[in-house]
Every structure is written in C-alpha cells, then in structure tokens.
Design a protein around this motif. Structure first.
Motif, PDB file in Angstrom:
ATOM      1  N   PRO A 257       5.334   2.279   8.286  1.00  0.00           N
ATOM      2  CA  PRO A 257       5.159   3.336   7.291  1.00  0.00           C
ATOM      3  C   PRO A 257       5.289   2.797   5.875  1.00  0.00           C
ATOM      4  O   PRO A 257       5.781   1.684   5.658  1.00  0.00           O
ATOM      5  N   THR A 258       4.851   3.575   4.907  1.00  0.00           N
ATOM      6  CA  THR A 258       4.960   3.207   3.499  1.00  0.00           C
ATOM      7  C   THR A 258       5.232   4.453   2.674  1.00  0.00           C
ATOM      8  O   THR A 258       4.851   5.561   3.062  1.00  0.00           O
ATOM      9  N   VAL A 259       5.867   4.265   1.538  1.00  0.00           N
ATOM     10  CA  VAL A 259       6.130   5.385   0.642  1.00  0.00           C
ATOM     11  C   VAL A 259       4.866   5.829  -0.089  1.00  0.00           C
ATOM     12  O   VAL A 259       4.805   6.937  -0.623  1.00  0.00           O
ATOM     13  N   LEU A 260       3.833   4.994  -0.105  1.00  0.00           N
ATOM     14  CA  LEU A 260       2.616   5.306  -0.843  1.00  0.00           C
ATOM     15  C   LEU A 260       1.930   6.558  -0.300  1.00  0.00           C
ATOM     16  O   LEU A 260       1.897   6.794   0.906  1.00  0.00           O
ATOM     17  N   SER A 261       1.366   7.322  -1.215  1.00  0.00           N
ATOM     18  CA  SER A 261       0.555   8.484  -0.846  1.00  0.00           C
ATOM     19  C   SER A 261      -0.533   8.657  -1.893  1.00  0.00           C
ATOM     20  O   SER A 261      -0.437   8.128  -3.008  1.00  0.00           O
ATOM     21  N   LEU A 262      -1.569   9.384  -1.545  1.00  0.00           N
ATOM     22  CA  LEU A 262      -2.737   9.505  -2.411  1.00  0.00           C
ATOM     23  C   LEU A 262      -2.476  10.302  -3.681  1.00  0.00           C
ATOM     24  O   LEU A 262      -3.230  10.196  -4.646  1.00  0.00           O
ATOM     25  N   ASP A 263      -1.415  11.104  -3.692  1.00  0.00           N
ATOM     26  CA  ASP A 263      -1.158  11.963  -4.847  1.00  0.00           C
ATOM     27  C   ASP A 263      -0.061  11.417  -5.758  1.00  0.00           C
ATOM     28  O   ASP A 263       0.481  12.136  -6.595  1.00  0.00           O
ATOM     29  N   MET A 264       0.276  10.131  -5.646  1.00  0.00           N
ATOM     30  CA  MET A 264       1.352   9.566  -6.452  1.00  0.00           C
ATOM     31  C   MET A 264       0.951   9.468  -7.917  1.00  0.00           C
ATOM     32  O   MET A 264      -0.203   9.164  -8.254  1.00  0.00           O
ATOM     33  N   PHE A 275       6.041  -1.816  -5.498  1.00  0.00           N
ATOM     34  CA  PHE A 275       5.450  -3.077  -5.931  1.00  0.00           C
ATOM     35  C   PHE A 275       4.222  -3.363  -5.076  1.00  0.00           C
ATOM     36  O   PHE A 275       4.062  -2.827  -3.978  1.00  0.00           O
ATOM     37  N   PHE A 276       3.357  -4.218  -5.597  1.00  0.00           N
ATOM     38  CA  PHE A 276       2.060  -4.461  -4.984  1.00  0.00           C
ATOM     39  C   PHE A 276       1.956  -5.917  -4.533  1.00  0.00           C
ATOM     40  O   PHE A 276       2.772  -6.760  -4.916  1.00  0.00           O
ATOM     41  N   PRO A 277       0.951  -6.251  -3.726  1.00  0.00           N
ATOM     42  CA  PRO A 277       0.785  -7.630  -3.245  1.00  0.00           C
ATOM     43  C   PRO A 277       0.585  -8.631  -4.371  1.00  0.00           C
ATOM     44  O   PRO A 277       0.325  -8.276  -5.520  1.00  0.00           O
ATOM     45  N   PHE A 278       0.685  -9.918  -4.010  1.00  0.00           N
ATOM     46  CA  PHE A 278       0.563 -10.998  -4.982  1.00  0.00           C
ATOM     47  C   PHE A 278      -0.841 -11.114  -5.558  1.00  0.00           C
ATOM     48  O   PHE A 278      -1.040 -11.744  -6.581  1.00  0.00           O
ATOM     49  N   PHE A 279      -1.825 -10.555  -4.898  1.00  0.00           N
ATOM     50  CA  PHE A 279      -3.223 -10.758  -5.283  1.00  0.00           C
ATOM     51  C   PHE A 279      -3.789  -9.497  -5.942  1.00  0.00           C
ATOM     52  O   PHE A 279      -3.336  -8.381  -5.670  1.00  0.00           O
ATOM     53  N   PRO A 280      -4.758  -9.639  -6.830  1.00  0.00           N
ATOM     54  CA  PRO A 280      -5.265  -8.498  -7.607  1.00  0.00           C
ATOM     55  C   PRO A 280      -6.151  -7.543  -6.826  1.00  0.00           C
ATOM     56  O   PRO A 280      -6.333  -6.395  -7.251  1.00  0.00           O
ATOM     57  N   GLU A 281      -6.688  -7.964  -5.686  1.00  0.00           N
ATOM     58  CA  GLU A 281      -7.635  -7.134  -4.952  1.00  0.00           C
ATOM     59  C   GLU A 281      -7.024  -5.837  -4.426  1.00  0.00           C
ATOM     60  O   GLU A 281      -7.751  -4.904  -4.076  1.00  0.00           O
ATOM     61  N   ALA A 282      -5.707  -5.773  -4.334  1.00  0.00           N
ATOM     62  CA  ALA A 282      -5.049  -4.561  -3.841  1.00  0.00           C
ATOM     63  C   ALA A 282      -4.100  -3.965  -4.880  1.00  0.00           C
ATOM     64  O   ALA A 282      -3.114  -3.318  -4.540  1.00  0.00           O
ATOM     65  N   TYR A 283      -4.422  -4.185  -6.163  1.00  0.00           N
ATOM     66  CA  TYR A 283      -3.563  -3.660  -7.231  1.00  0.00           C
ATOM     67  C   TYR A 283      -3.973  -2.227  -7.572  1.00  0.00           C
ATOM     68  O   TYR A 283      -4.338  -1.910  -8.694  1.00  0.00           O
ATOM     69  N   SER A 284      -3.916  -1.382  -6.580  1.00  0.00           N
ATOM     70  CA  SER A 284      -4.183   0.040  -6.761  1.00  0.00           C
ATOM     71  C   SER A 284      -3.648   0.763  -5.549  1.00  0.00           C
ATOM     72  O   SER A 284      -3.570   0.191  -4.451  1.00  0.00           O
ATOM     73  N   VAL A 285      -3.276   2.025  -5.735  1.00  0.00           N
ATOM     74  CA  VAL A 285      -2.743   2.803  -4.616  1.00  0.00           C
ATOM     75  C   VAL A 285      -3.775   2.966  -3.505  1.00  0.00           C
ATOM     76  O   VAL A 285      -3.472   2.695  -2.334  1.00  0.00           O
ATOM     77  N   PRO A 286      -5.000   3.399  -3.806  1.00  0.00           N
ATOM     78  CA  PRO A 286      -5.966   3.562  -2.705  1.00  0.00           C
ATOM     79  C   PRO A 286      -6.301   2.257  -1.989  1.00  0.00           C
ATOM     80  O   PRO A 286      -6.446   2.234  -0.765  1.00  0.00           O
ATOM     81  N   ARG A 287      -6.417   1.152  -2.716  1.00  0.00           N
ATOM     82  CA  ARG A 287      -6.753  -0.124  -2.079  1.00  0.00           C
ATOM     83  C   ARG A 287      -5.603  -0.641  -1.211  1.00  0.00           C
ATOM     84  O   ARG A 287      -5.824  -1.170  -0.113  1.00  0.00           O
ATOM     85  N   LEU A 288      -4.362  -0.498  -1.693  1.00  0.00           N
ATOM     86  CA  LEU A 288      -3.226  -0.943  -0.888  1.00  0.00           C
ATOM     87  C   LEU A 288      -3.077  -0.071   0.355  1.00  0.00           C
ATOM     88  O   LEU A 288      -2.760  -0.565   1.441  1.00  0.00           O
TER      89      LEU A 288
END
Length: 363
Positions: A257-264, A275-288
């Motif tokens: 599970p993750t705390v992330l949700s689409l309405d954050m 916090f987000f991954p080390f790489f820029p390709e997932a530096y967004s809530v929807p992408r992560l």
C-alpha cells in the motif's frame, strides 16, 4: 608550435594523452569517493546492522539489545531476527510464520505488523510463532538470499512476502530493456554507491527546492507504466515462491500500500512526508501511482501463476482514510501495522487449520 604545457622532454603530447592526463585526477577522486561511500555504507550504517561480505548483503547484529528513548527495548535474537529467541528445532505443534520484507516489515522494533500479528494469534492459542524477518533497505534480491540462507533452515510453516519498494524507488524504468530486465548501464549505476548517494542528495533534497512534483495529469499520466513489467523483481519473487513450494511451505503475497492518492494537494504531500524515486520519470503523483501499480500487478500475476492466496493490502488501505496509516510515502504507522495484522490474522488461522499443523485448544 606546441605549448610548454603540452611538451614532455621537449616532445609534443597528442591530444588524447593530454585529455587522459587531465581526466586522471577526476577519475582518482571518483574512485576514492566510491570506495569511501562503500566503506561508510557497509561498515558504519547503524549499530544493529552489519555487512556480510560472503552473502553480499546487510544482516542484523545477533544479540543486539538497547533501550530506546521512549523506554522500549530494541532486541535482535541470537539468530539475527528482531524479537525474542525461538527454538531450533521447532517444538511439536507450533505453527511458525516468518514475515519477509524490508523496512515496511521491520517497522520500529516491536511496532510492527509481525509483533501485532503474534499477539492476535496467541490471544486464542499459544501455538503460533511470528518471526519478523524484515531488514531495512532490502530489495527482492536481498530478500531471496535471506529466505534461502536464513529462513528455510528454521522450519517455517508459512512465509509472508511484503517486498518491492526498494526495487521500485531505485530502479529507473528507463534503465530497463524491452525484456523488463535492467540494462548493463542500469546494473552499473544500481551498484554504484556514489551514484546512489548523489541521487539521494539531488532528488530528495535539491529537487524539491527547485520544482514541485506534479499533482495531476491528463489521463495518460495515470497509465504511463501500465505496460511496464519489472522482470527482475518478478523473477526474484518467483524464485522465493518456488523455494517455498518445493519444501511444502505456505506462502502469502502482500501487495504494497501507499499513502498516495489521486486527490492529494501540495499540503498533503508535505504533511505526509511524501518522497519520490531517485529518477525524474516518476516525479509526479499520477506517474508514481502508475509505477506502484505495475509492481503490485507483478504480484497479481504470480498469484495466478502459482495458485496462491493474495492479501491485497493496497486495495484494503485504499478503502480507508490513509492519512493516519502511514508516516511517509510507504512506511506504515503504528495504526497501519495494526491494520495489516488484523487483515493477516484470519488468513493465517485458515491456513493453519487447513494444514492441521497446530495444536488448537480443546473447546
């Protein structure tokens, strides 16, 4: 006419040699930095972890014990697992469970779903043993090694597998080939402590100061990793399952599970310490979220392939107010660990009853 700086014994140097001599100090600095970071990471990490050079991974220090600031006791037993000692060989009538995972399983010593699960199960029968086999920083490769070397020899009846965040956070999908396996460049970078250290500084500390992560996106952003298959991760978990099934040990796979949700909102990210991954390709809530779903979908495929039970923690947590269930992107809070234990308890009891490997109290 050659300049004095490009002359050796009065003879001109080629441009290749000039460049090589110029890069030599830089390469030496990089090598020293890499070596220094490896020594620091492997031998000066925490007082309760040590690097096993034979196994190539971190382990807990056997017999470690300390009093925490809040008065709780941090304890590693003589076999290198969090918590009290357990018998070897296993006592007759005992149903032994190992919870295999990373820091999400390790928890905060006795604040862990393993500890709470043990209390729940033993409130009705004293014939359960729940052993926390989580270690901070573990990925699926390390977990496979821990299962093979450290767990199977202690006669488990059931192993729960809750792993994947360190695979996801540190493996850029751009460094993965079309087959789903990490490319040679990705493997080099994944094993470089200098690269990982710089990545952590840049992406955890510098990047948030320069730009904010995207909170929303068009429809495609929420499905950008739908076709991505993390083959190395899936192969490692497959190997764990195969080891266990060969020895007639039951397996429970747990989605993450993750705390992330689409309405954050941006304030939600700050309050939840996201916090987000080390790489820029997932530096967004929807992408992560999309990448997170890709890894969980690997587990769903394996459940079908091996005919296993799945504990879908991700789906269960999504039906609740997740703000109190995590203390950052993925690590469960005390309430989160208690919830996981409550979800696992009936599933474990069902498996134990079906296998008839436990002495249940007479009614």
């Amino acid at each position: 006419m050659a300049t004095q700086s490009s002359l050796v014994n009065g003879k001109p140097l080629s441009w290749m040699k000039v460049i090589s001599f110029s890069l030599l100090p830089v390469m030496l600095i990089l090598i020293l930095a890499e070596g220094g970071l490896r020594v620091y990471a492997l031998y000066f990490r925490t007082v309760y972890e040590q690097y096993n050079s034979v196994k190539g991974r971190l382990e807990l220090v056997p017999n470690y014990q300390a009093v925490l600031p809040d008065g709780r006791i941090a304890r590693v037993n003589s076999k290198g697992f969090v918590g009290p000692e357990f018998a070897d060989p296993k006592a007759p009538g005992v149903f032994r469970i190992f919870t295999l995972g990373d820091s999400c399983t390790f928890g905060d010593w006795d604040i862990s779903y393993a500890a709470y699960l043990g209390k729940r199960l033993n409130s009705t029968s004293q014939s359960y043993e729940v052993i926390n086999a989580g270690i901070e920083g573990y990925n699926s490769e390390y977990a496979l090694g821990r299962l093979r070397d450290d767990i199977l020899k202690y006669q488990p009846d059931l192993v729960t597998i809750y792993i994947g965040w360190n695979d996801l956070m540190k493996t850029n999908p751009e460094n993965i080939s079309s087959s789903g396996r990490v490319t040679w460049l990705g493997r080099v970078l994944n094993h470089s402590y200098l690269y990982k250290g710089l990545s952590k500084v840049i992406f955890f500390h510098v990047r948030p100061l320069l730009s904010a992560p995207a909170l929303k996106g068009d429809k495609s952003e929420y499905h950008v990793f739908d076709q991505f298959i993390p083959a190395t991760y899936e192969e490692n978990v497959s190997a764990m399952i195969a080891f266990l099934k060969e020895r007639n040990v039951s397996v429970l796979l747990l989605t993450r599970p993750t705390v992330l949700s689409l309405d954050m909102t941006a304030e939600d990210l700050r309050k939840q310490h996201v916090f987000f991954p080390f790489f820029p390709e997932a530096y967004s809530v929807p992408r992560l979220l999309s990448l997170h779903n890709a890894y969980n979908n690997s587990l769903r495929r394996l459940v079908v392939r091996f005919d296993l039970a799945l504990i879908d923690l991700d789906e269960n947590f999504n039906q609740r107010d997740k703000r109190l269930l995590f203390w950052d992107t993925m690590h469960p809070s005390k309430e989160g660990h208690e919830l996981i234990a409550s979800i696992l308890s009936p599933a474990v009891q069902t498996i134990a009853m079906n296998l008839q490997r436990i002495d249940f109290p007479q009614r």
